[in-house]
Design a protein around this motif. Structure first.
Motif, PDB file in Angstrom:
ATOM      1  N   GLY A  84      18.373  -8.706  -3.468  1.00 49.71           N
ATOM      2  CA  GLY A  84      17.932  -9.918  -3.344  1.00 49.71           C
ATOM      3  C   GLY A  84      16.519 -10.416  -3.991  1.00 49.71           C
ATOM      4  O   GLY A  84      16.482 -10.919  -4.377  1.00 49.71           O
ATOM      5  N   LYS A  85      16.282  -9.208  -4.256  1.00 53.21           N
ATOM      6  CA  LYS A  85      15.120  -8.766  -4.986  1.00 53.21           C
ATOM      7  C   LYS A  85      15.282  -9.183  -6.430  1.00 53.21           C
ATOM      8  O   LYS A  85      14.249  -9.562  -7.823  1.00 53.21           O
ATOM      9  CB  LYS A  85      14.297  -7.478  -4.850  1.00 53.21           C
ATOM     10  N   LEU A  86      16.465  -9.574  -7.079  1.00 52.79           N
ATOM     11  CA  LEU A  86      16.733  -9.396  -8.507  1.00 52.79           C
ATOM     12  C   LEU A  86      16.432 -11.027  -8.287  1.00 52.79           C
ATOM     13  O   LEU A  86      16.208 -11.060  -9.915  1.00 52.79           O
ATOM     14  CB  LEU A  86      18.520  -9.196  -8.597  1.00 52.79           C
ATOM     15  N   GLY A  87      16.588 -11.756  -7.408  1.00 52.27           N
ATOM     16  CA  GLY A  87      16.526 -13.041  -7.053  1.00 52.27           C
ATOM     17  C   GLY A  87      17.338 -13.674  -8.879  1.00 52.27           C
ATOM     18  O   GLY A  87      16.765 -14.378  -9.735  1.00 52.27           O
ATOM     19  N   VAL A  88      18.757 -13.417  -8.693  1.00 50.50           N
ATOM     20  CA  VAL A  88      19.625 -14.010 -10.162  1.00 50.50           C
ATOM     21  C   VAL A  88      20.054 -15.592  -9.418  1.00 50.50           C
ATOM     22  O   VAL A  88      20.014 -15.863  -8.684  1.00 50.50           O
ATOM     23  CB  VAL A  88      21.126 -13.300  -9.667  1.00 50.50           C
ATOM     24  N   ILE A  89      19.559 -15.955 -11.121  1.00 49.61           N
ATOM     25  CA  ILE A  89      20.438 -17.624 -10.877  1.00 49.61           C
ATOM     26  C   ILE A  89      21.416 -17.013 -11.408  1.00 49.61           C
ATOM     27  O   ILE A  89      21.563 -17.109 -12.866  1.00 49.61           O
ATOM     28  CB  ILE A  89      18.763 -18.245 -11.938  1.00 49.61           C
ATOM     29  N   PRO A  90      22.513 -17.917 -11.072  1.00 48.00           N
ATOM     30  CA  PRO A  90      23.516 -17.451 -11.429  1.00 48.00           C
ATOM     31  C   PRO A  90      23.330 -18.871 -12.885  1.00 48.00           C
ATOM     32  O   PRO A  90      23.310 -20.288 -13.109  1.00 48.00           O
ATOM     33  CB  PRO A  90      24.727 -18.312 -10.580  1.00 48.00           C
ATOM     34  N   ASN A  91      24.551 -19.010 -13.660  1.00 50.84           N
ATOM     35  CA  ASN A  91      24.191 -19.964 -15.253  1.00 50.84           C
ATOM     36  C   ASN A  91      22.562 -20.264 -14.805  1.00 50.84           C
ATOM     37  O   ASN A  91      22.487 -21.089 -14.899  1.00 50.84           O
ATOM     38  CB  ASN A  91      25.060 -21.369 -14.313  1.00 50.84           C
ATOM     39  N   GLY A  92      21.746 -19.924 -15.097  1.00 48.67           N
ATOM     40  CA  GLY A  92      20.454 -20.195 -15.491  1.00 48.67           C
ATOM     41  C   GLY A  92      20.039 -20.413 -16.965  1.00 48.67           C
ATOM     42  O   GLY A  92      20.514 -19.578 -18.052  1.00 48.67           O
ATOM     43  N   THR A  93      18.958 -20.998 -17.137  1.00 46.75           N
ATOM     44  CA  THR A  93      18.139 -21.742 -17.483  1.00 46.75           C
ATOM     45  C   THR A  93      16.919 -20.608 -17.506  1.00 46.75           C
ATOM     46  O   THR A  93      16.204 -21.493 -17.183  1.00 46.75           O
ATOM     47  CB  THR A  93      18.159 -22.618 -18.573  1.00 46.75           C
ATOM     48  N   LEU A  94      16.189 -20.470 -19.359  1.00 49.29           N
ATOM     49  CA  LEU A  94      15.015 -19.911 -19.365  1.00 49.29           C
ATOM     50  C   LEU A  94      13.818 -20.721 -20.567  1.00 49.29           C
ATOM     51  O   LEU A  94      14.676 -20.913 -20.965  1.00 49.29           O
ATOM     52  CB  LEU A  94      14.356 -18.700 -19.158  1.00 49.29           C
ATOM     53  N   ALA A  95      13.113 -21.030 -19.685  1.00 48.94           N
ATOM     54  CA  ALA A  95      12.378 -21.646 -20.958  1.00 48.94           C
ATOM     55  C   ALA A  95      10.725 -21.604 -21.437  1.00 48.94           C
ATOM     56  O   ALA A  95      10.081 -20.568 -20.068  1.00 48.94           O
ATOM     57  CB  ALA A  95      12.149 -23.543 -20.449  1.00 48.94           C
ATOM     58  N   ALA A  96      10.458 -21.199 -22.339  1.00 47.91           N
ATOM     59  CA  ALA A  96       9.222 -20.776 -22.700  1.00 47.91           C
ATOM     60  C   ALA A  96       8.332 -20.972 -23.147  1.00 47.91           C
ATOM     61  O   ALA A  96       9.041 -22.435 -24.161  1.00 47.91           O
ATOM     62  CB  ALA A  96       9.368 -19.509 -23.278  1.00 47.91           C
ATOM     63  N   LYS A  97       7.163 -21.071 -23.668  1.00 46.21           N
ATOM     64  CA  LYS A  97       6.192 -22.192 -24.455  1.00 46.21           C
ATOM     65  C   LYS A  97       5.087 -20.602 -24.645  1.00 46.21           C
ATOM     66  O   LYS A  97       4.601 -20.423 -24.230  1.00 46.21           O
ATOM     67  CB  LYS A  97       5.700 -23.223 -23.808  1.00 46.21           C
ATOM     68  N   ASP A  98       4.183 -20.651 -25.922  1.00 43.81           N
ATOM     69  CA  ASP A  98       3.819 -19.743 -26.640  1.00 43.81           C
ATOM     70  C   ASP A  98       4.009 -18.668 -26.013  1.00 43.81           C
ATOM     71  O   ASP A  98       2.515 -17.919 -25.501  1.00 43.81           O
ATOM     72  CB  ASP A  98       2.110 -20.608 -25.885  1.00 43.81           C
ATOM     73  N   GLY A  99       4.445 -18.233 -26.242  1.00 48.31           N
ATOM     74  CA  GLY A  99       5.096 -16.615 -25.506  1.00 48.31           C
ATOM     75  C   GLY A  99       5.132 -16.815 -24.067  1.00 48.31           C
ATOM     76  O   GLY A  99       4.622 -15.323 -23.324  1.00 48.31           O
ATOM     77  N   ARG A 100       4.744 -17.680 -22.526  1.00 47.71           N
ATOM     78  CA  ARG A 100       4.688 -17.427 -22.199  1.00 47.71           C
ATOM     79  C   ARG A 100       6.056 -18.388 -21.396  1.00 47.71           C
ATOM     80  O   ARG A 100       5.921 -19.558 -21.814  1.00 47.71           O
ATOM     81  CB  ARG A 100       3.477 -18.209 -20.737  1.00 47.71           C
ATOM     82  N   ILE A 101       6.194 -17.744 -19.671  1.00 46.33           N
ATOM     83  CA  ILE A 101       7.485 -18.768 -18.899  1.00 46.33           C
ATOM     84  C   ILE A 101       7.071 -19.879 -18.907  1.00 46.33           C
ATOM     85  O   ILE A 101       5.857 -19.581 -17.555  1.00 46.33           O
ATOM     86  CB  ILE A 101       8.448 -17.762 -18.356  1.00 46.33           C
ATOM     87  N   VAL A 102       7.715 -20.787 -19.339  1.00 43.27           N
ATOM     88  CA  VAL A 102       7.464 -22.629 -18.022  1.00 43.27           C
ATOM     89  C   VAL A 102       8.569 -22.509 -17.006  1.00 43.27           C
ATOM     90  O   VAL A 102       8.051 -23.634 -16.925  1.00 43.27           O
ATOM     91  CB  VAL A 102       6.487 -23.326 -19.319  1.00 43.27           C
ATOM     92  N   TRP A 103       9.070 -22.688 -17.242  1.00 45.44           N
ATOM     93  CA  TRP A 103      10.742 -22.669 -16.731  1.00 45.44           C
ATOM     94  C   TRP A 103      11.498 -21.852 -16.454  1.00 45.44           C
ATOM     95  O   TRP A 103      12.535 -21.470 -17.158  1.00 45.44           O
ATOM     96  CB  TRP A 103      10.889 -24.310 -16.790  1.00 45.44           C
ATOM     97  N   ALA A 104      12.287 -21.573 -15.334  1.00 43.23           N
ATOM     98  CA  ALA A 104      13.647 -21.046 -14.908  1.00 43.23           C
ATOM     99  C   ALA A 104      14.801 -21.677 -14.107  1.00 43.23           C
ATOM    100  O   ALA A 104      13.623 -21.309 -12.993  1.00 43.23           O
ATOM    101  CB  ALA A 104      13.439 -19.329 -14.233  1.00 43.23           C
ATOM    102  N   GLY A 105      15.662 -22.177 -14.605  1.00 33.07           N
ATOM    103  CA  GLY A 105      15.889 -22.026 -12.121  1.00 33.07           C
ATOM    104  C   GLY A 105      17.811 -22.492 -13.257  1.00 33.07           C
ATOM    105  O   GLY A 105      18.134 -22.318 -14.763  1.00 33.07           O
TER     106      GLY A 105
END
Ligand SMILES: [Zn+2]
Length: 431
Positions: free
Chosen positions: A29-50
């Motif tokens: 559970g701690k891994l927090g796996v999102i199946p078929n997931g996408t991650l967005a970043a801006k200026d070197g920081r994560i801005v969204w994951a879902g």
């Protein structure tokens, strides 16, 4: 208003965030796996994951932004190697062969091997030599998915040579995509000129080296090799307390070869981690759990030295100790840069689960460096350090061992390493 991004990593089979919501208690559970997931970043920081299906509603990619299609792949936080001896001159392959033939430490030492040979060569090397050596080692680590490395001194063992090592680490950190976290380990061994005069050397470390290192702001941590025949509990305590007075956070090589009570000392002095711990006591585990000292286990070393014994990882986890895994990369007792290999050894020899092993080289390793607010997980606001692995399921990282699964490595939102074509270019002529 959509969230703007300059990097999108899309359609991963598993986006392993280490940031579950709501928080979980079990390792998987701690891994927090999102199946078929996408991650967005801006200026070197994560801005969204879902979930990928929500991306177009939530995120807009800037015109100059980069898209990476991670279909069929697993995305993890960049690996963190929280215990390495990154820079050293010379290697010790002859000693490896002698050990395989049954030579003792004393016999190896008499033939010019052992840590003293590394000290001699490192003292002779220039800072530029050490930067060049370190660059090669960091390149190798990066290619295997590591984006942050803790690196210790300890092959200089004089004020001048310890500073030289730290300056080499500083220069490497400035030029290389891998972040280098420097640890002062002047108390790694007693140098030959202080043979039989350990107390004098301890005084040199406390009175001269620590003030010099802290004055130049070259290290974050102070570490000691607390072991029978090297630095005693009392000497280790004095060195770590001196480091604290100069702003260096304690770390400790503890209970590796004999049960000395190093884990208890780490808890007493407020160390951020205690490392090795093959001979940790029940009391030591309880003290570490209570004080939140991370146990950094280095099973590659037990494997490479064929000690026939490993740290009691399961017992520690059951007692609530946070367990990190690191390479201990060094020329004598663990010559590997590969954290994926370390996870396989952790699983097969210490019975850690693949999920626990991933925690060990990401979030828990970040805790061992006091950096968990920045790195080690993929929550919004964290540094965009990622490794994209060409595997269908996170378990393959430990399960499918001895090969490199890294496809691309991202540091602070930039692709800093990518695998060459995964197909052979030479084909047998079909005729
Ligand atoms: Zn070490």
């Amino acid at each position: 208003m959509k969230i703007e991004a300059d990097l999108l990593v899309e359609n991963a089979s598993e986006l392993v965030t280490l940031n579950p919501s709501p928080p979980a208690t079990d390792p998987e559970g701690k891994l927090g796996v999102i199946p078929n997931g996408t991650l967005a970043a801006k200026d070197g920081r994560i801005v969204w994951a879902g979930p990928s299906g929500e991306t177009s509603k939530q995120v807009s990619l800037l015109p100059q932004g980069k898209e990476l299609d991670a279909t069929g792949k697993v995305v993890l936080p960049g690996f963190i190697d929280s215990h390495t001896h990154l820079i050293f001159a010379g290697t010790r392959e002859k000693e490896f062969e002698l050990r395989l033939q049954g030579a003792s430490y004393q016999e190896i030492s008499a033939k010019g091997g052992g840590i003293k040979s590394t000290v001699e060569k490192t003292r002779r090397a220039s800072k530029e030599d050490l930067v060049q050596i370190g660059r090669k080692n960091l390149d190798s680590m990066l290619s295997l998915g590591t984006t942050t490395v803790e690196a210790k001194t300890g092959y200089g063992l004089s004020t001048k040579d310890e500073i030289k090592m730290l300056e080499a680490l500083r220069d490497l950190g400035r030029e290389h995509p891998v972040e280098v976290v420097p640890t002062f380990l002047g108390a790694h061994e007693i140098p030959p000129e202080y043979a039989g005069k350990t107390e004098d050397y301890v005084r040199l470390v406390i009175e001269e080296m620590i003030p010099a290192v802290a004055g130049k702001k070259l290290a974050l941590f102070c570490d000691v090799f607390c072991e029978k025949g090297v630095f005693s509990l009392n000497q280790s305590r004095r060195i770590l307390e001196a480091g604290k007075r100069f702003g260096l956070t304690p770390k400790l090589h503890a209970d590796e070869l004999t049960p000395l009570g190093g884990a208890e000392l780490a808890a007493e002095v407020g160390a951020v981690s205690a490392d090795h711990l093959l001979y940790i006591s029940e009391k030591g585990m309880e003290a570490m759990a209570e004080k939140g000292v991370v146990a950094t286990l280095l099973p590659g070393t037990a494997f490479f030295l064929f000690l026939g014994r490993y740290a009691p990882a399961r017992r520690m986890i059951s007692k609530g100790v946070t367990v990190a895994l690191a390479s201990d990369f060094n020329p004598g007792s663990c010559m590997t840069e590969s954290l994926p290999l370390i996870t396989t050894i952790a699983c097969t020899q210490m019975r850690m689960t693949p999920a626990e092993a991933i925690l060990g080289i990401t979030l828990h390793a970040a805790k061992a460096l006091g950096r968990e607010k920045e790195i080690g997980s993929l929550g919004t606001g964290k540094q965009a350090d990622l490794v994209i692995l060409d595997i269908p399921d996170y378990r393959h990282l430990s399960y499918h061992f001895g090969v490199n699964h890294a496809w691309k490595v991202v540091k602070k939102g930039r692709v800093v390493w990518e695998a060459a074509s995964s197909h052979s270019t030479i084909r047998v002529d079909p005729r």
